[in-house]
Each structure stands twice: as C-alpha cells, then as structure tokens.
Design a protein around this motif. Structure first.
Motif, mmCIF file in Angstrom:
data_model
loop_
_atom_site.group_PDB
_atom_site.id
_atom_site.type_symbol
_atom_site.label_atom_id
_atom_site.label_comp_id
_atom_site.label_asym_id
_atom_site.label_seq_id
_atom_site.Cartn_x
_atom_site.Cartn_y
_atom_site.Cartn_z
ATOM 1 N N VAL A 100 0.830 -1.217 0.000
ATOM 2 C CA VAL A 100 0.000 0.000 0.000
ATOM 3 C C VAL A 100 0.860 1.260 0.000
ATOM 4 C CG1 VAL A 100 -1.785 1.300 1.242
ATOM 5 C CG2 VAL A 100 -1.901 -1.199 1.126
ATOM 6 N N ASP A 111 -5.488 3.732 3.510
ATOM 7 C CA ASP A 111 -4.367 4.095 2.636
ATOM 8 C C ASP A 111 -3.978 5.563 2.759
ATOM 9 O OD1 ASP A 111 -6.612 5.203 1.510
ATOM 10 O OD2 ASP A 111 -6.280 4.393 -0.502
ATOM 11 N N ALA A 118 -7.281 -2.297 -9.012
ATOM 12 C CA ALA A 118 -6.660 -0.969 -9.068
ATOM 13 C C ALA A 118 -6.315 -0.431 -7.691
ATOM 14 C CB ALA A 118 -7.594 0.008 -9.788
ATOM 15 N N ASP A 119 -7.000 -0.910 -6.657
ATOM 16 C CA ASP A 119 -6.794 -0.395 -5.304
ATOM 17 C C ASP A 119 -5.961 -1.381 -4.494
ATOM 18 O OD1 ASP A 119 -6.877 0.798 -2.859
ATOM 19 O OD2 ASP A 119 -9.026 0.520 -2.517
ATOM 20 N N ALA A 150 -7.445 -2.541 -1.042
ATOM 21 C CA ALA A 150 -8.697 -3.300 -0.947
ATOM 22 C C ALA A 150 -8.550 -4.604 -0.154
ATOM 23 C CB ALA A 150 -9.245 -3.572 -2.347
ATOM 24 N N THR A 168 -8.499 -3.733 3.589
ATOM 25 C CA THR A 168 -9.814 -3.331 4.090
ATOM 26 C C THR A 168 -10.659 -4.561 4.374
ATOM 27 O OG1 THR A 168 -9.709 -1.286 2.793
ATOM 28 C CG2 THR A 168 -11.876 -1.974 3.580
#
Length: 402
Positions: free
Chosen positions: A231, A290, A359-360, A363, A366
């Motif tokens: 991250v 993030d 893309a994240d 994620a 989380t």
C-alpha cells in the motif's frame, strides 16, 4: 524467578520471535524463494495450527509427566529441527514444513510456565505472573523486527536461522536440566478434557479467547509487512521499524493488564474494555486504510497494546479450574487462542488472494480488517454473558510468613 523459570522465559522469547519474524523476512523470501504473501500466510498459519493441535496432548503430558520433559523434548525436536529445515529451504513449501515443526517445538513453553505458576504460587498472583511472562516473552517481537532486517542484510537469513537452531537446541537442553516439576498433591479425581468442557462459565470465555489474539497475532506475525509494502511501498527498514514499534506496544500491554488485575476488582470488564478499544482501532484503520503509513503504524500499535488481553483472559478462565484440571484447562484455553490465529491466517490469505490484483492495493487489507472486526464483535457479544471472576484477595502478611 528461579533459573528454571528464567530459561522458560527465554524459550518463550524464542516462541514469540518465531511467530512474528516472517513479516520482516517477507521481502527476502520473496526475492530468494519466490514466496508470495499467500505462501507466507499459509506457512504462518501452519505454525499456529501445529501449535494449537499440540495443546491437548501437551495438557495431558503436563498433568501426567510434568513440564520439564514435555517442554524440553518438543523444543529440541521441533524448534531446533524446524530452524534447520528453514535454513536449508529452497521452496515456499519448505518454509511451511519448517514453520510447522517450529510450531510444535514452541507449543509447550508458555503452558509449562503457567502450569508451574498455577501449582507453585498463590492464585492471587497468577494473572500478574502470567502477564509478566507474556511481557518478557514479547521481547521476541522486538528481536523479530528491525534486528532481523539488519541480520538478513548483513549475514543473510540462512545464517540467522542456523543461529536460531543452535539457540533453540541449547535452550531445550537447559530446560531439561534446570526446570523443576511442581510437587502435586495426590488427586482423588481424574482429569479429562471432557471435564473441562463441563465447566459452564468457560463456555462464554472460549469464544473471546478464540478471536481476541487473532488480529494481533496475524497483523504482527504477517500482514504488517505486506500491508506497508504493497500500500505504501515501504522499504524493508521501515517495515522493521514498524514491527519494532508494534512489538514494544505488545510488551507494555500485558504488563499493564497484569498491573490492573492487582488493583481493579474485576477481570471481565477490564478485558471487555480493552477488546472494545481494539475493535474501535480496527474501525479507524478501515476508514484511513491508505491515508498515511505513520497513522496506520500508530493504530497497529494501539491494537497491539489493547489487544494484549491474553494473560487476563487466561487468568479469568484459570479462576474456574480445580487443581486436577489445571494442565488440561490452560492448554484448552491456549488452543482456542492459538488456533484462532492459525485459522485467521488461512482465511485472511484467501481473502488477500481473492481481493488483490485490482486498481486499489488497499482493498485486500480493508477486507482483512473487516473480517477481524466481525470476529471480535461476535466474541465480545458472547463475552457479555460471562461470569466475572474478581482477583482473589492477596495473602495476608501472616500467611506469607507461614
């Protein structure tokens, strides 16, 4: 603390080290062996599963053969042998095999100490001594942080594992010669795990024991490294410093809980409050997942501190155990704690695999934090119905003199 308990304390430092060092070695194992976060999650999970699976036979062995032979034999074969396998590893599978063996070797250490505390010391001191042992042992988290990074960068991780093989073997031999089995009064009742499960107040403690250490153990033992790397692109040295900070929080936490046990006339609500603060810290992490590496590390330190309820919950459960069930009872509680971390490592590895690649990059984390929040919330809900077990009154000066 006599020499026997001192060597058991050092063995527990090694145990804490082994459950946490993969997070720091993850960049090196990825480069040298091609180990992915999922591979390391599986290997870490095998350590905890092996550790948990050994608890029932260890409980029987403690009650039957005593802590000296139980701890010495498993430490030598498991931790010593597993460290050698790790040093020789050439694939991620070898790492999993090594971690399984090391989990077997570490499995009896803390329970051997608790067994001695329960039978050789007053009940009023159990929580304090249990917390002190955990606090000392958590120094292993310190060694399994920045110092491991430096060792891996200088002499290499294989040389470091050979050193750990030697340290584990010498410690096992020292346990055999220095630990004294506690004197036991003849028991008219026979112990069994079924008898432990018939103690109804424990039913409301087991679920929280199952989930309370899962997040702390998983974050510190594995995910803090991949999280900061994926991250925030954190370099190995920053990961080492972050694990060092969380390790310090996990040393101070048990000692703080042990001190509160001596001055606050409740165990249940100390444990409940600390666990609720972990749940709150997890929720904040999900909200700022993030945003800032520094903020995430601070929140992980909060989770490490407030989540250090293990000795307090152990003392709560110990209060309901009769003498002839101490060995089996404390190992049953420990099985829940360590088994919960092992299962969580497997599940969170799957969660990471299923949610990564998008893309994240945040994620997966989380989702992992959400999983831990649900577990802890459920455990706290059941624990609300637990019966409190206030700290036993300390011995009077006259009794102490006798």
């Amino acid at each position: 603390m006599n020499s026997g308990l001192a060597v058991l304390a050092f063995a527990y430092v090694l145990s804490q080290f082994f459950r946490a060092f993969l997070a720091v070695l993850s960049p090196f194992l990825s480069t040298d062996l091609g180990a992915t976060p999922q591979d390391l999650a599986f290997a870490s999970g095998m350590w905890f599963i092996a550790f948990a699976a050994l608890q029932p036979p260890i409980g029987w062995a403690l009650d039957t053969h005593g802590p000296r032979r139980t701890a010495a034999g498993l430490m030598l074969l498991g931790a010593g042998g597993g460290s050698a396998v790790f040093a020789l590893a050439t694939t991620p599978l070898h790492i999993s095999v090594a971690m399984t063996l090391i989990g077997v070797g570490c499995a009896p250490v803390l329970m051997a100490s608790y067994y001695i505390f329960a039978l050789d010391h007053p009940a009023a001191r159990f929580a304090f001594l249990a917390a002190l042992m955990v606090g000392i042992g958590t120094l292993g988290n310190i060694v399994a942080s920045y110092p491991v990074t430096l060792a891996a960068e200088t002499v290499g991780w294989r040389a470091a594992m050979w050193a750990l093989c030697a340290a584990s073997s010498v410690t096992a031999i020292a346990i055999f010669f220095l630990v004294r089995d506690p004197l036991k009064e003849p028991q008219t009742e026979r112990g069994s795990f079924a008898a432990v499960l018939r103690i109804k107040p424990l039913w409301f403690i087991f679920p929280l024991m199952l989930v309370s250490y899962a997040e702390v153990g998983a974050l510190r033992g594995l995910w803090i490294g991949p999280y900061l790397f994926e991250v925030f692109a954190a370099p190995p040295r920053l990961i080492g410093q972050a694990t060092l900070a969380m390790g310090i929080a996990m040393i101070v936490g048990p000692i703080a809980y042990g001190a509160m046990d001596r001055v606050v006339a409740t165990r249940k609500w100390i444990i409940f409050t600390g666990s609720a603060l972990v749940l709150g810290s997890t929720g904040v992490m999900m909200a700022v997942v993030d945003t800032s590496a520094l903020l995430i590390v601070v929140l992980m330190c909060a989770i490490g501190f407030f989540g250090s309820t293990y000795p307090a919950i152990m003392a709560h459960g110990r209060g309901f155990l009769p003498p002839h069930l101490v060995g089996r009872g404390v190992t049953m509680l420990n099985l829940c704690s360590i088994g919960g971390v092992g299962v969580a490592q497997f599940v969170t590895g799957r969660i990471h695999s299923a949610t990564s690649g998008g893309a994240d990059p945040a994620a997966p984390y989380t989702a992992i934090l959400g999983f831990f929040a649900l577990l802890l919330g459920a455990g706290l809900l059941v624990y609300l119905f637990a019966r409190d077990k206030p700290t036993p009154a300390p011995l009077s000066n006259t009794a102490k003199a006798v």
